[in-house]
Write an enzyme that holds these catalytic residues in place. Structure first.
Site, PDB file in Angstrom:
ATOM      1  N   SER A 144      10.357  18.395  23.625  1.00  0.00           N
ATOM      2  CA  SER A 144      11.439  19.352  23.340  1.00  0.00           C
ATOM      3  C   SER A 144      12.753  19.066  24.053  1.00  0.00           C
ATOM      4  CB  SER A 144      10.977  20.770  23.685  1.00  0.00           C
ATOM      5  OG  SER A 144      10.136  21.272  22.667  1.00  0.00           O
ATOM      6  N   LYS A 154      15.852  18.683  21.971  1.00  0.00           N
ATOM      7  CA  LYS A 154      16.732  19.783  21.562  1.00  0.00           C
ATOM      8  C   LYS A 154      18.112  19.720  22.217  1.00  0.00           C
ATOM      9  CE  LYS A 154      12.974  23.047  20.465  1.00  0.00           C
ATOM     10  NZ  LYS A 154      11.735  22.381  20.900  1.00  0.00           N
ATOM     11  N   SER A 163      12.972  27.483  23.680  1.00  0.00           N
ATOM     12  CA  SER A 163      12.631  26.165  23.143  1.00  0.00           C
ATOM     13  C   SER A 163      12.028  26.314  21.750  1.00  0.00           C
ATOM     14  CB  SER A 163      11.653  25.417  24.060  1.00  0.00           C
ATOM     15  OG  SER A 163      11.548  24.066  23.670  1.00  0.00           O
ATOM     16  N   LYS A 204      16.484  21.448  30.321  1.00  0.00           N
ATOM     17  CA  LYS A 204      15.508  21.591  29.239  1.00  0.00           C
ATOM     18  C   LYS A 204      14.158  20.960  29.579  1.00  0.00           C
ATOM     19  CE  LYS A 204      14.421  23.080  25.253  1.00  0.00           C
ATOM     20  NZ  LYS A 204      13.036  23.188  25.802  1.00  0.00           N
TER      21      LYS A 204
END
Length: 428
Positions: free
Chosen positions: A73, A76, A137, A263
């Site tokens: 993720s 992203k 997320s 993140k």
């Protein structure tokens, strides 16, 4: 006789250049903290890692940092960059809306993945989707942003690849906007590739993504630092909790590390990953860890390893900030043989922070010590090059850390007779 004089003068000039061309200073010691991590004892329990200065990109620590690995993720962050870019370019606004396809809505309602539930019968604002992407997320939200930016997933993936290539990232493998394995995307999967493929980048590449995002859109930290929020989907309210447990108030918070982004990422192949950033003592760094342990959903290993890395940097390096306009002793002039004045003063054209290990000496030199006339006030005439007695100062660009050196005044070309005189008595 003239030849002997010229040789003597040249010898003196060369000696002067050797003495004044390099400026050296000692890195001040840093007060010892609770745990003093030395590099040889750091032994991060991750597959790959890197720590860099957020501004200059100077590399402060690296472990298997150039080997591509699954990034899950953390993907992203690229999706978010392109969304913010589209807003800046006026192609989207925070109040623009996007309606997910049935395939995206189905993914968003899968509770095995991190998500907020979306329905294909409702349009969502870019702001809500953006917040869900960074805080929860949410995979469906990220894919809906991709659709808003490019119209469909494949076109957006091509846009992601083009962006990364423009940043010098050449070995990334990108197949979707969210970071899930291709086979988990159902009919929204990237065509022509296997179901097991996942997005891949090296720790170095991911650090470049973070650096570009923070430089171009520093406001992203206003969202990545949010610990929890509510996502509204019609009559349904979803509580979002940030997966970055290093934020204040969450379970892996360290009081001496005011982390405010960026993140996380996790798949079975990727392991637990985290691209983090923290600003301490006025200096911001970016860290990336790939492939940390993930025994269960409560395993904090990626944050433990990140804290270890962040502590290592702040406890073993001294950050020296040189302000824009600074005159650096020993590297503050260039020779201008054909100028009215035979030398010109130079200063730093931007503020730069250099990190040096405790006890080492930083050195500054100019890339050129002789330039041609005329010299214009404010023009770049050379670059400051930085090094240290402890070793090279590599950066994400692949080159050593540098900064522009600019002239502080005009220096016109001397007239013909002056230049002729200098040519005669300055020649061998």
């Amino acid at each position: 006789m003239l030849k002997k004089i010229k040789k003597a003068l040249l010898s003196l000039a060369a000696s002067g250049l050797l003495l004044t061309g390099i400026s050296t200073w000692q890195a001040a010691p840093v007060a010892a903290a609770t745990a003093n991590y030395q590099q040889q004892d750091l032994n991060l329990d991750v597959k790959a890692a890197i720590a860099v200065d957020a501004d200059s990109g100077q590399i402060l620590y690296a472990k298997n940092a150039t080997t591509p690995r699954q990034i899950a993720s953390m993907t992203k962050l690229v999706t978010v960059y392109l969304t913010l870019q589209a807003i800046k370019q006026g192609k989207l606004s925070w109040t623009s809306t996007s309606k997910p396809t049935a395939a995206i809505a189905k993914i968003s309602q899968n509770t095995e993945y991190s998500n907020v539930p979306l329905t294909s019968s409702r349009a969502y604002t870019i702001k809500d989707l953006y917040r869900a992407t960074l805080i929860e997320s949410a995979n469906g939200a990220a894919m809906t942003l991709a659709q808003a930016v490019s119209g469909d997933q494949v076109t957006f993936v091509k846009k992601m690849r083009k962006l990364l290539t423009s940043w010098g990232i050449k070995d990334a493998k990108i197949y979707n906007a969210c970071g899930l394995a291709n086979g988990n995307l159902g009919s929204a999967a990237y065509p022509g590739v296997g179901k097991d493929v996942e997005n891949e980048m090296s720790a170095t590449d991911m650090a470049i993504v973070c650096q570009k995002l923070l430089k171009d859109f520093p406001e992203v930290l206003q969202t990545t630092s949010i610990t929890s929020a509510t996502f509204s989907s019609g009559s349904t309210q979803s509580q979002m909790t940030n997966w970055n447990w290093m934020l204040k108030g969450l379970s892996s918070y360290y009081s001496d590390l005011p982390v405010d982004g960026l993140k996380t990422g996790m798949t079975d192949k990727a392991g637990a990953c985290f691209a983090g950033t923290v600003k301490k003592n006025g200096h911001r760094i970016i860290t990336v860890v790939l492939g940390a342990k993930h025994a269960n959903s409560q395993d904090p290993s990626r944050f433990v390893q990140t804290a270890k890395l962040m502590h290592y940097v702040y406890q073993n390096y001294t950050a020296v900030t040189l302000k824009k306009g600074s005159s650096i002793s020993g590297a503050n002039t260039v020779k201008v043989p054909e100028g009215k004045e035979t030398s010109s003063k130079v200063v730093l054209d931007k503020t730069v922070t250099i990190w040096a290990k405790q006890g080492s000496k930083l050195q500054t030199s100019l890339s050129k010590t002789t330039v041609s006339a005329p010299v214009k006030n404010g023009s770049k005439v050379a670059s400051y090059k930085f090094s240290a007695t402890s070793g090279k100062l590599p950066s994400l660009s692949g080159k050593t850390v540098t900064a522009p050196a600019v002239a502080t005044q005009d220096n016109q070309e001397a007239n013909f007779f002056v230049r002729l005189w200098r040519s005669i008595f300055g020649s061998k």
